[in-house]
Design a protein around this motif. Structure first.
Motif: not given
Length: 144
Positions: A44-68
């Motif tokens: 879970d991420a509350a902001t885009f910056d959190e999502a961006f950081a989570a994506a950068r750190k995730a080792e087995d990332l298979g999908l990103v879901l975003l809201d514009l």
């Protein structure tokens, strides 16, 4: 597989994915025929910056879901930034706004799919499967 999901409520605060993520979790846990990945880990991420950081750190990332419309997304700039960071990662927009020009602009910016928040759980799982398989998902309403 890990999934980064960015979601917000009417007041702009994260609400634990009450609408769309509830469908996603139900689809993953209860609907065996439509199961996307029983072992998926939703980040879970509350902001885009959190999502961006989570994506950068995730080792087995298979999908990103975003809201514009999320804080920090800055329109399509968030999609472009995530695409630049993870060029091959499936990236899907979940949105309550489904206007043809907005959908096509998101795809041009790097989104692999654009899913309306009104979609039912079975269709959501099928759309995500399609994107994970390397295809693009667009709502049928923009094709008319």
């Amino acid at each position: 597989m890990q999934v980064v999901q960015l979601e917000h409520g009417v007041d702009g605060r994260v609400q634990g994915h009450q609408a769309q993520a509830a469908l996603l979790h139900l689809g993953l846990a209860q609907d065996q025929q439509q199961e996307l990945d029983a072992d998926a880990d939703i980040l879970d991420a509350a902001t885009f910056d959190e999502a961006f950081a989570a994506a950068r750190k995730a080792e087995d990332l298979g999908l990103v879901l975003l809201d514009l419309k999320m804080p920090g997304m800055n329109g399509l700039h968030g999609v472009e930034a995530m695409r630049h960071q993870k060029p091959k990662l499936p990236l899907v927009i979940l949105s309550g706004h489904v206007e043809r020009d907005e959908v096509l602009a998101a795809v041009r910016a790097g989104a692999n799919g654009y899913i309306p928040k009104t979609i039912n759980s079975a269709s959501l799982i099928n759309a995500l499967r399609l994107v994970i398989a390397g295809e693009t998902y667009l709502p049928s309403s923009i094709l008319i």
